[in-house]
Design a protein around this motif. Structure first.
Motif, short mmCIF file in Angstrom:
data_model
loop_
_atom_site.label_atom_id
_atom_site.label_comp_id
_atom_site.label_asym_id
_atom_site.label_seq_id
_atom_site.Cartn_x
_atom_site.Cartn_y
_atom_site.Cartn_z
N SER A 52 6.42 3.20 -11.86
CA SER A 52 5.42 4.12 -11.31
C SER A 52 4.03 3.83 -11.88
O SER A 52 3.03 3.91 -11.16
CB SER A 52 5.80 5.58 -11.56
N ARG A 53 3.96 3.44 -13.14
CA ARG A 53 2.65 3.10 -13.73
C ARG A 53 2.13 1.77 -13.18
O ARG A 53 0.93 1.62 -12.95
CB ARG A 53 2.75 3.06 -15.25
N ILE A 54 3.03 0.82 -12.95
CA ILE A 54 2.62 -0.46 -12.36
C ILE A 54 2.08 -0.21 -10.95
O ILE A 54 1.01 -0.70 -10.58
CB ILE A 54 3.79 -1.45 -12.30
N ASP A 59 -2.29 0.27 -7.17
CA ASP A 59 -2.56 1.08 -5.98
C ASP A 59 -1.62 0.74 -4.83
O ASP A 59 -2.04 0.52 -3.70
CB ASP A 59 -4.02 0.95 -5.56
N VAL A 60 -0.35 0.65 -5.14
CA VAL A 60 0.70 0.44 -4.14
C VAL A 60 1.81 1.45 -4.42
O VAL A 60 1.82 2.09 -5.47
CB VAL A 60 1.29 -1.00 -4.17
N GLY A 61 2.74 1.58 -3.52
CA GLY A 61 3.87 2.47 -3.74
C GLY A 61 4.98 1.77 -4.50
O GLY A 61 5.13 0.55 -4.42
N ASP A 69 8.36 -2.88 1.15
CA ASP A 69 7.98 -2.01 2.26
C ASP A 69 7.33 -0.77 1.67
O ASP A 69 7.91 -0.13 0.81
CB ASP A 69 9.23 -1.62 3.06
N ASP A 70 6.16 -0.46 2.13
CA ASP A 70 5.44 0.70 1.59
C ASP A 70 5.12 1.64 2.74
O ASP A 70 4.24 1.36 3.55
CB ASP A 70 4.16 0.25 0.89
N GLU A 76 -1.27 5.12 5.97
CA GLU A 76 -2.70 4.88 5.78
C GLU A 76 -3.28 4.13 6.97
O GLU A 76 -4.42 4.37 7.36
CB GLU A 76 -2.95 4.12 4.49
N ALA A 77 -2.50 3.23 7.56
CA ALA A 77 -2.99 2.51 8.74
C ALA A 77 -3.23 3.48 9.88
O ALA A 77 -4.23 3.38 10.59
CB ALA A 77 -1.99 1.43 9.14
#
Length: 110
Positions: A52-54, A59-61, A69-70, A76-77
């Motif tokens: 989660s910190r990475i 700024d990715v899931g 896959d996010d 957001e798209a």
């Protein structure tokens, strides 16, 4: 390629796209540069406790790091135009904001 190697590849790709060094990412996550190097080469070490910190630092899931896959990216798209309008609105002078609101209201009635 193992799952940890896939995760490592995604971490490395995202880190580089953001112009971060391994030291930079390590600092954001609170680990050593060596830990980041291990993640990126598939020798996971303590990756699960840090996912989660990475993800936040890049700024990715977490879903993107683990599965490639996010769902956040798809959402957001779809919201891209709304976010772009909001950013532009925030950059405007107060009187221009009022004009934008009047225009948006008029267009919404159509």
């Amino acid at each position: 390629m193992s799952t940890s190697q896939h995760i490592g590849t995604r971490i490395r790709t995202q880190r580089r796209e953001r112009g971060l060094t391994q030291d930079d990412l390590a600092h954001h996550v609170g680990v050593s540069r060596s830990a980041v190097a291990q993640w990126e080469t598939g020798r996971t070490g303590q990756i699960t406790g840090n996912l989660s910190r990475i993800a936040a630092a890049l700024d990715v899931g977490v879903e993107y790091l683990v599965h490639g896959d996010d769902k956040r990216a798809a959402a957001e798209a779809r919201q891209g135009d709304e976010l772009a309008l909001l950013r532009l609105y925030r950059d405007c002078d107060p009187e221009d904001r009022q004009m934008l609101l009047r225009t948006a209201r008029r267009l919404a009635r159509r």
